[in-house]
Design a protein around this motif. Structure first.
Motif, PDB file in Angstrom:
ATOM      1  N   LEU A  14       0.832  -1.196   0.000  1.00  0.00           N
ATOM      2  CA  LEU A  14       0.000   0.000   0.000  1.00  0.00           C
ATOM      3  C   LEU A  14       0.875   1.256   0.000  1.00  0.00           C
ATOM      4  N   ASP A  15       1.934   1.227   0.773  1.00  0.00           N
ATOM      5  CA  ASP A  15       2.875   2.343   0.828  1.00  0.00           C
ATOM      6  C   ASP A  15       3.526   2.568  -0.535  1.00  0.00           C
ATOM      7  N   ALA A  16       3.937   1.517  -1.198  1.00  0.00           N
ATOM      8  CA  ALA A  16       4.549   1.626  -2.527  1.00  0.00           C
ATOM      9  C   ALA A  16       3.546   2.161  -3.545  1.00  0.00           C
ATOM     10  N   LEU A  17       2.296   1.718  -3.456  1.00  0.00           N
ATOM     11  CA  LEU A  17       1.258   2.198  -4.361  1.00  0.00           C
ATOM     12  C   LEU A  17       0.991   3.687  -4.142  1.00  0.00           C
ATOM     13  N   GLN A  18       0.960   4.098  -2.896  1.00  0.00           N
ATOM     14  CA  GLN A  18       0.746   5.511  -2.572  1.00  0.00           C
ATOM     15  C   GLN A  18       1.857   6.377  -3.159  1.00  0.00           C
ATOM     16  N   ARG A  19       3.116   5.958  -2.989  1.00  0.00           N
ATOM     17  CA  ARG A  19       4.241   6.712  -3.552  1.00  0.00           C
ATOM     18  C   ARG A  19       4.169   6.751  -5.070  1.00  0.00           C
ATOM     19  N   GLN A  20       3.728   5.668  -5.661  1.00  0.00           N
ATOM     20  CA  GLN A  20       3.644   5.589  -7.115  1.00  0.00           C
ATOM     21  C   GLN A  20       2.561   6.533  -7.647  1.00  0.00           C
ATOM     22  N   VAL A  21       1.421   6.601  -6.979  1.00  0.00           N
ATOM     23  CA  VAL A  21       0.303   7.424  -7.445  1.00  0.00           C
ATOM     24  C   VAL A  21       0.476   8.895  -7.075  1.00  0.00           C
ATOM     25  N   PHE A  22       0.825   9.179  -5.821  1.00  0.00           N
ATOM     26  CA  PHE A  22       0.855  10.554  -5.328  1.00  0.00           C
ATOM     27  C   PHE A  22       2.243  11.187  -5.281  1.00  0.00           C
ATOM     28  N   GLY A  23       3.281  10.423  -5.412  1.00  0.00           N
ATOM     29  CA  GLY A  23       4.632  10.950  -5.338  1.00  0.00           C
ATOM     30  C   GLY A  23       5.220  10.790  -3.955  1.00  0.00           C
ATOM     31  N   GLU A  24       6.522  11.064  -3.857  1.00  0.00           N
ATOM     32  CA  GLU A  24       7.250  10.868  -2.595  1.00  0.00           C
ATOM     33  C   GLU A  24       6.833  11.850  -1.501  1.00  0.00           C
ATOM     34  N   ASP A  25       6.461  13.076  -1.867  1.00  0.00           N
ATOM     35  CA  ASP A  25       6.195  14.107  -0.862  1.00  0.00           C
ATOM     36  C   ASP A  25       4.715  14.256  -0.533  1.00  0.00           C
ATOM     37  N   PHE A  26       3.917  13.241  -0.799  1.00  0.00           N
ATOM     38  CA  PHE A  26       2.471  13.320  -0.575  1.00  0.00           C
ATOM     39  C   PHE A  26       2.126  13.667   0.874  1.00  0.00           C
ATOM     40  N   LEU A  27       2.742  13.010   1.828  1.00  0.00           N
ATOM     41  CA  LEU A  27       2.377  13.214   3.228  1.00  0.00           C
ATOM     42  C   LEU A  27       3.002  14.453   3.855  1.00  0.00           C
ATOM     43  N   THR A  28       3.982  15.081   3.250  1.00  0.00           N
ATOM     44  CA  THR A  28       4.595  16.252   3.885  1.00  0.00           C
ATOM     45  C   THR A  28       3.603  17.396   4.023  1.00  0.00           C
ATOM     46  N   ARG A  29       2.588  17.449   3.181  1.00  0.00           N
ATOM     47  CA  ARG A  29       1.572  18.487   3.325  1.00  0.00           C
ATOM     48  C   ARG A  29       0.768  18.298   4.597  1.00  0.00           C
ATOM     49  N   PHE A  30       0.645  17.063   5.073  1.00  0.00           N
ATOM     50  CA  PHE A  30      -0.179  16.792   6.240  1.00  0.00           C
ATOM     51  C   PHE A  30       0.648  16.597   7.507  1.00  0.00           C
ATOM     52  N   THR A  31       1.903  16.278   7.382  1.00  0.00           N
ATOM     53  CA  THR A  31       2.731  16.010   8.557  1.00  0.00           C
ATOM     54  C   THR A  31       3.556  17.201   8.979  1.00  0.00           C
ATOM     55  N   GLY A  32       3.384  18.336   8.330  1.00  0.00           N
ATOM     56  CA  GLY A  32       4.079  19.538   8.756  1.00  0.00           C
ATOM     57  C   GLY A  32       5.449  19.698   8.155  1.00  0.00           C
ATOM     58  N   GLY A  33       5.656  19.260   6.954  1.00  0.00           N
ATOM     59  CA  GLY A  33       6.943  19.396   6.302  1.00  0.00           C
ATOM     60  C   GLY A  33       7.378  20.849   6.176  1.00  0.00           C
ATOM     61  N   ASN A  34       6.454  21.751   5.937  1.00  0.00           N
ATOM     62  CA  ASN A  34       6.778  23.171   5.782  1.00  0.00           C
ATOM     63  C   ASN A  34       6.020  24.040   6.766  1.00  0.00           C
ATOM     64  N   THR A  35       5.604  23.481   7.883  1.00  0.00           N
ATOM     65  CA  THR A  35       4.850  24.240   8.874  1.00  0.00           C
ATOM     66  C   THR A  35       5.782  25.203   9.600  1.00  0.00           C
ATOM     67  N   PRO A  36       5.411  26.486   9.675  1.00  0.00           N
ATOM     68  CA  PRO A  36       6.247  27.437  10.423  1.00  0.00           C
ATOM     69  C   PRO A  36       6.325  27.062  11.897  1.00  0.00           C
ATOM     70  N   THR A  37       7.455  27.299  12.502  1.00  0.00           N
ATOM     71  CA  THR A  37       7.640  26.987  13.916  1.00  0.00           C
ATOM     72  C   THR A  37       7.539  28.254  14.752  1.00  0.00           C
ATOM     73  N   THR A  38       7.191  28.085  16.018  1.00  0.00           N
ATOM     74  CA  THR A  38       7.079  29.207  16.946  1.00  0.00           C
ATOM     75  C   THR A  38       7.811  28.839  18.225  1.00  0.00           C
ATOM     76  N   ASP A  39       8.698  29.719  18.680  1.00  0.00           N
ATOM     77  CA  ASP A  39       9.431  29.527  19.927  1.00  0.00           C
ATOM     78  C   ASP A  39       8.950  30.572  20.926  1.00  0.00           C
ATOM     79  N   VAL A  40       8.648  30.155  22.157  1.00  0.00           N
ATOM     80  CA  VAL A  40       8.221  31.058  23.218  1.00  0.00           C
ATOM     81  C   VAL A  40       9.123  30.803  24.414  1.00  0.00           C
ATOM     82  N   TYR A  41       9.815  31.857  24.884  1.00  0.00           N
ATOM     83  CA  TYR A  41      10.725  31.688  26.018  1.00  0.00           C
ATOM     84  C   TYR A  41      10.853  32.999  26.788  1.00  0.00           C
TER      85      TYR A  41
END
Length: 165
Positions: A14-41
């Motif tokens: 299933l993982d191989a099929l997903q990569r084949q259909v959607f590409g390698e970076d499919f999940l980075t949109r949902f897992t926070g690949g480019n999510t801005p970070t915030t530091d509070v101190y």
């Protein structure tokens, strides 16, 4: 006799099929690949510092406000691209960012400083000085002054019977 066992992964196909259909970076949109970070101190217990890393935003895209004891950071970037050679009328994409950070009671909301440099929004919120504790003298039972004595008269709190004579 040593055997070589291959570890079985039931989702490998299933993982191989997903990569084949959607590409390698499919999940980075949902897992926070480019999510801005915030530091509070805090720094030296004198100020609260918030750093929001917003590399794809400009200063005009960012709004900072204080709302009911919380700091609100909002950023929204909309890009429109028109190309006469293509059939679509407008190509649009948007990216947004939102953080709401509850401020401590000591925060001096009137002295907040915000700066945006090199894709980093830095907000410094100084703390107000806390009132220093008031020292209260404890009288022992032998040192208490009864009402109507000379120490009360010297403070202007003499009783009514003392004032008539």
């Amino acid at each position: 006799m040593a055997r070589n066992f291959a570890r079985f992964n039931p989702l490998a196909e299933l993982d191989a099929l997903q990569r084949q259909v959607f590409g390698e970076d499919f999940l980075t949109r949902f897992t926070g690949g480019n999510t801005p970070t915030t530091d509070v101190y805090t720094e030296n217990d004198s100020q609260l510092t918030i750093e929001a890393h917003l590399p794809n935003f400009s200063e005009a895209d960012i709004d900072v406000a204080v709302d009911e004891g919380a700091l609100v950071i909002q950023a929204e970037k909309r890009e429109k691209e028109e190309d006469k050679g293509k059939k679509y009328m407008v190509r649009e994409s948007s990216t947004s960012f939102y953080r709401r950070i509850t401020l401590p009671e000591r925060a001096d909301e009137s002295s907040i400083d915000a700066r945006f440099e090199n894709g980093v929004l830095k907000i410094v919120i100084p703390f107000r000085e806390l009132a220093s504790p008031k020292k209260i003298r404890i009288n022992t039972s032998g040192q208490s002054t009864p009402p109507g004595t000379s120490s009360e008269r010297s403070r202007g709190t003499a009783s009514a019977s003392d004032q008539s004579g």
